[in-house]
Design an enzyme around this catalytic site. Sequence first.
Site, PDB file in Angstrom:
ATOM      1  N   LYS A 195      33.820 -41.208-135.999  1.00  0.00           N
ATOM      2  CA  LYS A 195      33.195 -40.492-134.889  1.00  0.00           C
ATOM      3  C   LYS A 195      32.594 -39.188-135.403  1.00  0.00           C
ATOM      4  CE  LYS A 195      34.398 -37.494-131.780  1.00  0.00           C
ATOM      5  NZ  LYS A 195      33.106 -36.762-131.589  1.00  0.00           N
ATOM      6  N   GLU A 270      43.281 -32.204-141.453  1.00  0.00           N
ATOM      7  CA  GLU A 270      42.786 -31.057-142.215  1.00  0.00           C
ATOM      8  C   GLU A 270      42.288 -30.066-141.181  1.00  0.00           C
ATOM      9  OE1 GLU A 270      40.735 -28.380-143.592  1.00  0.00           O
ATOM     10  OE2 GLU A 270      39.174 -29.838-144.068  1.00  0.00           O
ATOM     11  N   CYS A 304      36.766 -23.748-142.857  1.00  0.00           N
ATOM     12  CA  CYS A 304      38.197 -23.647-142.551  1.00  0.00           C
ATOM     13  C   CYS A 304      38.930 -22.798-143.578  1.00  0.00           C
ATOM     14  CB  CYS A 304      38.816 -25.043-142.468  1.00  0.00           C
ATOM     15  SG  CYS A 304      38.451 -26.073-143.905  1.00  0.00           S
ATOM     16  N   GLU A 401      41.901 -17.763-136.064  1.00  0.00           N
ATOM     17  CA  GLU A 401      40.724 -18.230-136.785  1.00  0.00           C
ATOM     18  C   GLU A 401      39.473 -17.993-135.949  1.00  0.00           C
ATOM     19  OE1 GLU A 401      39.550 -22.049-139.470  1.00  0.00           O
ATOM     20  OE2 GLU A 401      40.324 -22.503-137.475  1.00  0.00           O
TER      21      GLU A 401
END
Length: 500
Positions: A195, A270, A304, A401
Amino acid sequence: MATLALDPRLSTVTASFVNGKHSMLIDGQFVSAASGKTFPVYNPADGEVICEVPEAEAADADRAVRAARKAFDSGPWSKMTPSERSRMIWKLADLFEQHAEEFAELESLDNGKPVSVARVADVPLAVDLFRYMGGWSTKLLGNTIPLSAGLNFHAYTMREPIGVVAQIIPWNFPLLMAAWKLGPALATGCTVVLKLAEQTPLSGLRLAELIQEAGFPAGVVNILTGFGEGAGAPLAQHDLVDKVAFTGSTEVGKLIAKAATGNLKKVTLELGGKSPAIIFPDADMDVAIAGAASAVFFNQGQCCCAGSRLLAHDSVFDQVVEGVSNIAGRIRMGPGLDPATELGPLVSQEQFERVTGYIDSGTKQGAKIAAGGKRHTDRGYFVQPTVIKDVKPDMKVVEEEIFGPVVTAQSFSTDADLERLAAQANDTIYGLAASVWTRDISTAHKMARKIRAGTVWVNCHNVFDAALPFGGYKQSGWGREMGAEVLNNYTELKAVTIKL
């Protein structure tokens, strides 16, 4: 959309693809969504709609999973030899490389990143990943094991593909993340439902055409476009899926893990990060300052593992902050397709609001803006590269984050030992990456051991290679991407014991 084709910076080949009809790949056929729904894709450089793509929902996910199940259980893929799989993956890599410029343009247009970066990073790294993983197809070895039960037994292990894999990828490196996921799954003999991120589907849809051209059997790779709730969640919950591989936010990763409990499918994640870049006073300051700036501003900070927490020694703190701020002020911003652009827009209006919201939060809590901090131009999703100082550990900009070109700067004391410094670096729920900048090899090795992160770079940041495993500690995820280690995520280990 018609004006996009006239953009002189976009090749006619790429413009023709973008302006064409877009379909999903299911069971070897290019299809629309079962519902007929589509959704718009936006150019982050100006906020304009550039095309429409199918909106997959549960029925489409189910059809794709069943196609993958059939291809794995009884299709030609399950009967292929490892060398045949290897040659097919290499053929895909060769086709990919032949269309390198087209993919670089698609990544820049769709994601906003500088096309110059896509040319030297995203595309060649993706090609290399496929070739590296293709080489592993013939090297999935087991072992013979001497048993303490006696000599009248012959025991050995073998690695087998885990089965049908649902893979859900993010929008920050759409092409590279597709390669990271598809490469090891195909090398080990799994079948896939991939996806794509709804914000950046174009390079994945073009890749689907190359997968067909390379001759992969029907159902081996199925590619969907859609949203998390409509297409991602049904994949994570599907009882015919043996494993889910997800890259994205920690919040969504937790939802994926919960959804997978129905049939206890395997899960790799992840996820997010809040990575420190630690500058010691003995570091080469020119190298460290430039490296710290690149660590957070690369890919618009939408990494990330971005070095979003800058930790500099008291004696060099002001010099480091000034240096990074000066670099931030000189970075050329603009549309990704402009060859002069060094920093493009954020990917979406939603991400723009998220990043600017964090900057506002920091200033309201008493932090000071050393550089940037504002919107760049009134069109598109541009945020100036931003340096924030006078921060405290409990501020949101320090703890959470941001996923944008924003770095917080903190100092560490002259009398701080490595244990205390490591504790400061580890003071986060994440553990994805870190960088250490020093000329002292002993300090480098000691800090590498003390930092709880899946990757520690020394005198560099954002260095990736197909052979290097990548993943995180703590809430940065489960498992590893790339390297030989990723193959364990896509295989089951079987022990066979024979009495002689």
